[in-house]
Design a protein around this motif. Sequence first.
Motif, PDB file in Angstrom:
ATOM      1  N   GLY A 141       0.418  -1.237   0.353  1.00  0.00           N
ATOM      2  CA  GLY A 141       0.120   0.150   0.151  1.00  0.00           C
ATOM      3  C   GLY A 141       0.698   0.994   0.066  1.00  0.00           C
ATOM      4  O   GLY A 141       0.119   2.174  -0.321  1.00  0.00           O
ATOM      5  N   THR A 142       1.999   1.038   0.286  1.00  0.00           N
ATOM      6  CA  THR A 142       2.553   2.131   0.518  1.00  0.00           C
ATOM      7  C   THR A 142       3.667   2.900  -1.377  1.00  0.00           C
ATOM      8  O   THR A 142       4.533   1.919  -1.818  1.00  0.00           O
ATOM      9  CB  THR A 142       3.703   2.245   1.664  1.00  0.00           C
ATOM     10  N   PRO A 143       2.858   3.641  -1.643  1.00  0.00           N
ATOM     11  CA  PRO A 143       3.404   4.225  -3.238  1.00  0.00           C
ATOM     12  C   PRO A 143       4.566   5.142  -2.630  1.00  0.00           C
ATOM     13  O   PRO A 143       5.525   5.485  -1.853  1.00  0.00           O
ATOM     14  CB  PRO A 143       2.226   4.965  -3.454  1.00  0.00           C
ATOM     15  N   LYS A 144       5.325   4.276  -4.090  1.00  0.00           N
ATOM     16  CA  LYS A 144       7.163   4.864  -3.602  1.00  0.00           C
ATOM     17  C   LYS A 144       7.578   6.030  -3.622  1.00  0.00           C
ATOM     18  O   LYS A 144       6.648   7.201  -4.471  1.00  0.00           O
ATOM     19  CB  LYS A 144       7.921   3.686  -5.100  1.00  0.00           C
ATOM     20  N   GLY A 145       7.870   6.610  -3.087  1.00  0.00           N
ATOM     21  CA  GLY A 145       8.154   8.387  -3.286  1.00  0.00           C
ATOM     22  C   GLY A 145       7.280   9.140  -2.736  1.00  0.00           C
ATOM     23  O   GLY A 145       6.858  10.960  -3.137  1.00  0.00           O
ATOM     24  N   SER A 146       6.264   8.668  -1.426  1.00  0.00           N
ATOM     25  CA  SER A 146       4.817   9.628  -1.668  1.00  0.00           C
ATOM     26  C   SER A 146       5.168  10.012  -0.262  1.00  0.00           C
ATOM     27  O   SER A 146       6.862   9.174   0.262  1.00  0.00           O
ATOM     28  CB  SER A 146       3.902   8.627  -1.131  1.00  0.00           C
ATOM     29  N   GLU A 147       4.402  10.678   0.815  1.00  0.00           N
ATOM     30  CA  GLU A 147       4.975  11.212   1.801  1.00  0.00           C
ATOM     31  C   GLU A 147       4.961   9.970   2.640  1.00  0.00           C
ATOM     32  O   GLU A 147       5.239  10.142   3.860  1.00  0.00           O
ATOM     33  CB  GLU A 147       3.757  12.029   2.469  1.00  0.00           C
ATOM     34  N   LEU A 148       4.640   8.859   2.338  1.00  0.00           N
ATOM     35  CA  LEU A 148       3.769   7.376   3.127  1.00  0.00           C
ATOM     36  C   LEU A 148       5.489   6.558   2.928  1.00  0.00           C
ATOM     37  O   LEU A 148       5.440   5.610   4.063  1.00  0.00           O
ATOM     38  CB  LEU A 148       3.264   6.292   2.930  1.00  0.00           C
ATOM     39  N   GLY A 153      14.408   6.781  -0.305  1.00  0.00           N
ATOM     40  CA  GLY A 153      14.941   8.112  -0.207  1.00  0.00           C
ATOM     41  C   GLY A 153      16.403   7.608   1.037  1.00  0.00           C
ATOM     42  O   GLY A 153      17.073   7.832   0.756  1.00  0.00           O
ATOM     43  N   TYR A 154      15.799   6.563   2.126  1.00  0.00           N
ATOM     44  CA  TYR A 154      17.207   6.138   2.737  1.00  0.00           C
ATOM     45  C   TYR A 154      17.774   5.266   2.121  1.00  0.00           C
ATOM     46  O   TYR A 154      18.894   5.581   2.969  1.00  0.00           O
ATOM     47  CB  TYR A 154      16.043   5.852   4.107  1.00  0.00           C
ATOM     48  N   LEU A 155      16.894   3.944   1.057  1.00  0.00           N
ATOM     49  CA  LEU A 155      17.569   2.792   0.735  1.00  0.00           C
ATOM     50  C   LEU A 155      19.429   4.230  -0.712  1.00  0.00           C
ATOM     51  O   LEU A 155      20.727   3.605  -0.001  1.00  0.00           O
ATOM     52  CB  LEU A 155      17.443   2.093  -0.115  1.00  0.00           C
ATOM     53  N   ARG A 156      18.718   5.089  -0.724  1.00  0.00           N
ATOM     54  CA  ARG A 156      19.425   6.017  -1.845  1.00  0.00           C
ATOM     55  C   ARG A 156      20.446   6.428  -1.340  1.00  0.00           C
ATOM     56  O   ARG A 156      21.886   6.270  -1.435  1.00  0.00           O
ATOM     57  CB  ARG A 156      18.850   6.776  -2.624  1.00  0.00           C
ATOM     58  N   HIS A 157      19.988   7.043  -0.167  1.00  0.00           N
ATOM     59  CA  HIS A 157      21.153   7.714   0.596  1.00  0.00           C
ATOM     60  C   HIS A 157      21.870   7.316   1.428  1.00  0.00           C
ATOM     61  O   HIS A 157      24.017   7.439   0.831  1.00  0.00           O
ATOM     62  CB  HIS A 157      20.199   8.641   2.197  1.00  0.00           C
ATOM     63  N   ILE A 158      22.018   5.814   1.394  1.00  0.00           N
ATOM     64  CA  ILE A 158      22.895   5.101   2.757  1.00  0.00           C
ATOM     65  C   ILE A 158      23.866   4.848   2.179  1.00  0.00           C
ATOM     66  O   ILE A 158      25.037   4.555   2.439  1.00  0.00           O
ATOM     67  CB  ILE A 158      21.782   4.143   3.803  1.00  0.00           C
ATOM     68  N   LEU A 159      23.033   3.741   0.490  1.00  0.00           N
ATOM     69  CA  LEU A 159      23.939   3.597  -0.291  1.00  0.00           C
ATOM     70  C   LEU A 159      24.904   4.523  -0.362  1.00  0.00           C
ATOM     71  O   LEU A 159      26.320   4.027  -1.065  1.00  0.00           O
ATOM     72  CB  LEU A 159      22.992   2.747  -1.397  1.00  0.00           C
ATOM     73  N   GLY A 160      23.941   6.037  -0.831  1.00  0.00           N
ATOM     74  CA  GLY A 160      25.611   6.726  -1.974  1.00  0.00           C
ATOM     75  C   GLY A 160      26.163   7.341  -0.376  1.00  0.00           C
ATOM     76  O   GLY A 160      27.513   7.425  -1.121  1.00  0.00           O
ATOM     77  N   GLU A 168      19.627   2.506  -9.221  1.00  0.00           N
ATOM     78  CA  GLU A 168      18.124   1.991  -9.780  1.00  0.00           C
ATOM     79  C   GLU A 168      16.455   1.749  -8.946  1.00  0.00           C
ATOM     80  O   GLU A 168      17.577   0.605  -8.185  1.00  0.00           O
ATOM     81  CB  GLU A 168      18.062   1.402 -11.219  1.00  0.00           C
ATOM     82  N   PHE A 169      15.998   2.065  -9.725  1.00  0.00           N
ATOM     83  CA  PHE A 169      14.545   0.579  -7.995  1.00  0.00           C
ATOM     84  C   PHE A 169      13.480   0.220  -9.519  1.00  0.00           C
ATOM     85  O   PHE A 169      13.229   0.952 -10.275  1.00  0.00           O
ATOM     86  CB  PHE A 169      14.116   2.473  -7.594  1.00  0.00           C
ATOM     87  N   VAL A 170      13.663  -0.860  -8.979  1.00  0.00           N
ATOM     88  CA  VAL A 170      12.450  -1.418  -9.774  1.00  0.00           C
ATOM     89  C   VAL A 170      11.121  -1.911  -8.711  1.00  0.00           C
ATOM     90  O   VAL A 170      10.975  -2.208  -7.646  1.00  0.00           O
ATOM     91  CB  VAL A 170      12.497  -3.391 -10.467  1.00  0.00           C
ATOM     92  N   VAL A 171      10.214  -1.054  -9.006  1.00  0.00           N
ATOM     93  CA  VAL A 171       9.336  -0.520  -8.704  1.00  0.00           C
ATOM     94  C   VAL A 171       7.219  -1.568  -8.602  1.00  0.00           C
ATOM     95  O   VAL A 171       6.950  -1.451 -10.278  1.00  0.00           O
ATOM     96  CB  VAL A 171       8.957   0.547  -8.264  1.00  0.00           C
ATOM     97  N   ALA A 172       7.439  -2.210  -7.459  1.00  0.00           N
ATOM     98  CA  ALA A 172       5.757  -2.845  -7.352  1.00  0.00           C
ATOM     99  C   ALA A 172       5.129  -2.443  -6.996  1.00  0.00           C
ATOM    100  O   ALA A 172       4.938  -2.665  -5.052  1.00  0.00           O
ATOM    101  CB  ALA A 172       6.024  -4.577  -7.487  1.00  0.00           C
ATOM    102  N   ASP A 173       4.522  -1.818  -6.079  1.00  0.00           N
ATOM    103  CA  ASP A 173       4.420  -0.542  -5.357  1.00  0.00           C
ATOM    104  C   ASP A 173       2.498  -0.960  -5.308  1.00  0.00           C
ATOM    105  O   ASP A 173       1.594  -0.826  -6.375  1.00  0.00           O
ATOM    106  CB  ASP A 173       4.306   0.576  -5.358  1.00  0.00           C
ATOM    107  N   ARG A 174       1.364  -0.590  -4.241  1.00  0.00           N
ATOM    108  CA  ARG A 174       0.455  -0.544  -3.978  1.00  0.00           C
ATOM    109  C   ARG A 174      -0.271  -1.616  -4.645  1.00  0.00           C
ATOM    110  O   ARG A 174      -1.199  -1.786  -5.463  1.00  0.00           O
ATOM    111  CB  ARG A 174      -0.370   0.297  -4.757  1.00  0.00           C
ATOM    112  N   LEU A 175       0.291  -2.749  -4.361  1.00  0.00           N
ATOM    113  CA  LEU A 175      -0.194  -4.495  -4.918  1.00  0.00           C
ATOM    114  C   LEU A 175      -1.955  -3.824  -3.953  1.00  0.00           C
ATOM    115  O   LEU A 175      -2.248  -5.414  -4.874  1.00  0.00           O
ATOM    116  CB  LEU A 175       0.313  -4.910  -4.827  1.00  0.00           C
TER     117      LEU A 175
END
Length: 195
Positions: A141-148, A153-160, A168-175
């Motif tokens: 239920g959590t859309p990527k990039g939403s306020e939820l 963002g954390y994963l991109r930050h900590i890897l960086g 890169e992200f492969v996204v399967a959200d709101r399933l």
Amino acid sequence: MHILHIDSAVTGEDSVSRKLTADIVARLTSKNPGATVTYRDLNEGVPAIDTEWYRGVRLAPENPTAEQQKRIDASDAYLKELQDADVLVLASPIYNFGITAQVKNWIDQITRAGITFRYSEAGPEGLLKGKRAIIVYSAAGTPKGSELDFASGYLRHILGFNGITDVEFVVADRLAMDRDAGLARAQEALDNLAA
């Protein structure tokens, strides 16, 4: 090319992220016939860092205790797998709006001052440069990039922070809302991945 393939979902054969990471690895290996793969399932257990980990890994005593050595060996094994990889394929199912405890424990094991990052006068510098990360973000239920979304963002930050900036992200959200549409978005992203 060496690929580190990491799964973490607790849902076993029902896992969308496990299927997608397997598809990504199959795609990468088919396009790069000499590629090798190391597989790790974080659902089998990743120890959380604790005081003995701090005393053994971070303080690096000359003569660690048996318990400290156990922590050192485990942390070093996770770290070596990542250091040896050219490509990280990481499953990150979203539980309660964030990454799984298993993924967080793995991140804590591999984020090591002086090894994966260092502090300089200019600020922190990631040391795991030249690697590519492909993250499977799956959520009921959590859309990527939403306020939820407290995960992507954390994963991109900590890897960086550790030097891996090609993420890169492969996204399967709101399933849970529209499974077919979520899987179709993921397939499209998969089809567009450079191998």
